[in-house]
Design a protein around this motif. Structure first.
Motif, mmCIF file in Angstrom:
data_model
loop_
_atom_site.group_PDB
_atom_site.id
_atom_site.type_symbol
_atom_site.label_atom_id
_atom_site.label_comp_id
_atom_site.label_asym_id
_atom_site.label_seq_id
_atom_site.Cartn_x
_atom_site.Cartn_y
_atom_site.Cartn_z
ATOM 1 N N TRP A 61 -1.390 9.452 3.895
ATOM 2 C CA TRP A 61 -1.547 7.664 4.161
ATOM 3 C C TRP A 61 -0.671 6.916 3.047
ATOM 4 O O TRP A 61 -0.022 6.173 3.412
ATOM 5 N N GLU A 65 2.096 3.974 3.377
ATOM 6 C CA GLU A 65 1.872 2.522 2.585
ATOM 7 C C GLU A 65 3.406 2.449 2.042
ATOM 8 O O GLU A 65 3.720 1.158 1.722
ATOM 9 N N GLU A 121 -8.221 -1.886 4.339
ATOM 10 C CA GLU A 121 -7.567 -1.660 5.730
ATOM 11 C C GLU A 121 -8.017 -2.749 6.953
ATOM 12 O O GLU A 121 -6.916 -3.369 7.403
ATOM 13 N N THR A 124 -5.739 -5.688 5.394
ATOM 14 C CA THR A 124 -4.165 -5.501 5.815
ATOM 15 C C THR A 124 -4.077 -5.600 7.130
ATOM 16 O O THR A 124 -3.172 -6.189 7.593
ATOM 17 N N GLU A 151 -2.092 0.005 9.913
ATOM 18 C CA GLU A 151 -3.267 -0.200 9.134
ATOM 19 C C GLU A 151 -4.593 -0.207 9.992
ATOM 20 O O GLU A 151 -5.596 0.213 9.590
ATOM 21 N N HIS A 154 -5.146 3.555 9.487
ATOM 22 C CA HIS A 154 -5.935 3.993 8.455
ATOM 23 C C HIS A 154 -7.377 3.474 8.532
ATOM 24 O O HIS A 154 -8.080 4.361 7.873
HETATM 25 FE FE LIG Z 1 -3.182 0.929 4.958
#
Ligand SMILES: [Fe+2]
Ligand SMILES: [Fe+2]
Length: 273
Positions: A61, A65, A121, A124, A151, A154
């Motif tokens: 992850w 990012e 998330e 975002t 995102e 995620h």
């Molecule tokens: Fe993210």
């Protein structure tokens, strides 16, 4: 392992005539926060020290990012060749510290930590959807589409792990709601305002939280449309265990949209003043 690579972005299609100058400071600030993902992975690795599956997922992850930060940073450098991405990020890193020595989640439980991650998330995914749709410049549009897709994935990643921990820790609905609401309001703390400062203020200028927070929020909320709020609300509901589609979610999305429009007017006045 990544779903897309920074080198696959069609950088040669960058069109300076289509750059909206109002979006450049937002992209610079976002690059700071995204690039800082590695530190958050260190914290997550400590909190989930005995969960190798999650630790591996957290490391992966973080790589995504960091790539978000690098892609946004590269775009901002094309849009403003005088901007120094690495120097701006070095300032951010020096001044904004995460609790890397934590032994347990600052949210009180692992379920709480994962709910907080779901909120981030949600924020975002809706933000990059909104930013990408607000942009006319084709490369920024492509980057935002790629980032938003990450995102959303995620969110699913943290949500799935959260369900696993919820079965064990059995955190009640009220506490889950409180953690979610707490993380959403925290977005107005230094993480974003200081990112705005480091990304945009000239070297040596003193950091003023209220001014930077207002400037960042004014720019960000201007990009949102109702559909982004509606989708985000569905994700918040899902994360806390409420039906993501239905009357309550609808009403909440409409109320959040009214609040956002009110804040948009207030922030625009404050920034103009
Ligand atoms: Fe993210
Ligand atoms: Fe990201």
């Amino acid at each position: 392992m990544k779903h897309w690579h920074i080198d696959e972005v069609a950088w040669d299609r960058f069109d300076p005539s289509k750059v909206d100058p109002a979006l450049i400071p937002l992209v610079k600030a976002a690059a700071m926060v995204e690039r800082n993902g590695t530190d958050y992975a260190i914290y997550l690795n400590r909190v989930f020290h005995d969960d190798p599956d999650f630790r591996q997922a957290a490391d992966h992850w973080a790589e995504e990012e960091v790539q978000h930060g690098d892609a946004l940073g590269k775009w901002a450098t094309l849009a403003d060749p005088s901007w120094d991405y690495q120097a701006a990020f070095a300032r951010y890193r020096a001044g904004y510290k995460l609790p890397l020595d934590a032994e347990a989640s600052i949210r009180g439980s692992r379920t709480g930590e994962l709910i907080a991650r779901c909120m981030v998330e949600t924020g975002t995914s809706s933000y990059y959807s909104a930013l990408g749709e607000a942009a006319a410049e084709p490369v920024l549009k492509q980057i935002c589409r790629n980032i938003a897709a990450d995102e959303f994935r995620h969110f699913k990643l943290f949500y799935d792990h959260m369900r696993r921990y919820l079965a064990r820790e059995n955190i009640g609905m009220v506490r889950r709601l409180r953690i979610a609401a707490g993380r959403i309001t925290e977005s107005e703390d230094d993480e974003l305002a200081f990112a705005w400062h480091c990304g945009n203020a000239p070297e040596g200028k003193a950091y003023e939280h209220a001014r930077c927070a207002a400037a960042y929020m004014a720019g960000a909320v201007a990009c949102y449309r109702f559909r982004h709020v509606e989708r985000g609300m569905g994700m918040i509901f899902k994360a806390v265990g409420l039906p993501p589609r239905g009357k309550l979610s609808d009403l909440s999305a409409k109320a959040a949209w009214r609040l956002l429009k009110w804040r948009r007017r207030r922030l625009a006045r404050r920034v103009a003043a």
